[in-house]
Design an enzyme around this catalytic site. Structure first.
Site, mmCIF file in Angstrom:
data_model
loop_
_atom_site.group_PDB
_atom_site.id
_atom_site.type_symbol
_atom_site.label_atom_id
_atom_site.label_comp_id
_atom_site.label_asym_id
_atom_site.label_seq_id
_atom_site.Cartn_x
_atom_site.Cartn_y
_atom_site.Cartn_z
ATOM 1 N N PHE A 1 0.857 -1.186 0.000
ATOM 2 C CA PHE A 1 0.000 0.000 0.000
ATOM 3 C C PHE A 1 0.889 1.229 0.000
ATOM 4 O O PHE A 1 2.049 1.183 0.389
ATOM 5 C CB PHE A 1 -0.927 0.015 1.229
ATOM 6 C CG PHE A 1 -0.185 0.199 2.522
ATOM 7 C CD1 PHE A 1 0.365 -0.887 3.186
ATOM 8 C CD2 PHE A 1 -0.035 1.456 3.079
ATOM 9 C CE1 PHE A 1 1.058 -0.722 4.374
ATOM 10 C CE2 PHE A 1 0.659 1.632 4.276
ATOM 11 C CZ PHE A 1 1.202 0.539 4.922
ATOM 12 N N GLU A 2 0.339 2.339 -0.468
ATOM 13 C CA GLU A 2 1.101 3.576 -0.520
ATOM 14 C C GLU A 2 0.193 4.737 -0.142
ATOM 15 O O GLU A 2 -0.990 4.746 -0.478
ATOM 16 C CB GLU A 2 1.661 3.827 -1.922
ATOM 17 C CG GLU A 2 2.652 2.783 -2.354
ATOM 18 C CD GLU A 2 3.194 3.045 -3.755
ATOM 19 O OE1 GLU A 2 2.823 4.055 -4.373
ATOM 20 O OE2 GLU A 2 3.984 2.231 -4.211
ATOM 21 N N LEU A 3 0.759 5.697 0.542
ATOM 22 C CA LEU A 3 0.084 6.949 0.847
ATOM 23 C C LEU A 3 0.969 8.053 0.307
ATOM 24 O O LEU A 3 2.164 8.083 0.589
ATOM 25 C CB LEU A 3 -0.081 7.129 2.362
ATOM 26 C CG LEU A 3 -0.882 6.068 3.100
ATOM 27 C CD1 LEU A 3 -0.782 6.283 4.601
ATOM 28 C CD2 LEU A 3 -2.327 6.095 2.667
#
Length: 92
Positions: A11-13
């Protein structure tokens, strides 16, 4: 990784403005012109990591060290836990 750190994973933010900027486009074009990205199979998260660390600097990158993360040989656990390879998880 860059400096032992990678932007991304499962996941990436991130701010999308950074990846739609002219700076990012120029960086990707330059990186692509160097050649080897596809030959050496650099993933897109590696390219994003290099851009973010070089353009924004370490002081503006948030490393979520309290979130366990595992990917093949790389793992990170919160400070109070250790990685148990037999159980493949962080344990106290």
């Amino acid at each position: 990784t860059y400096g032992g750190k990678t932007y991304g994973g499962e996941f990436e933010l991130g701010q999308t403005a950074a990846f739609s900027s002219d700076s990012y486009k120029h960086f990707v074009d330059y990186f692509d012109a160097l050649g080897g990205q596809y030959y050496y199979r650099w993933g897109d998260n590696c390219v994003r990591s290099l851009f973010l660390w070089s353009y924004y600097g370490e002081e503006r990158i948030n490393m979520f060290e309290d979130v366990p993360y595992f990917h093949q040989w790389f793992n990170t656990c919160p400070d109070h836990t250790n990685f148990d390879a037999t159980k493949k998880k962080c344990v106290d």
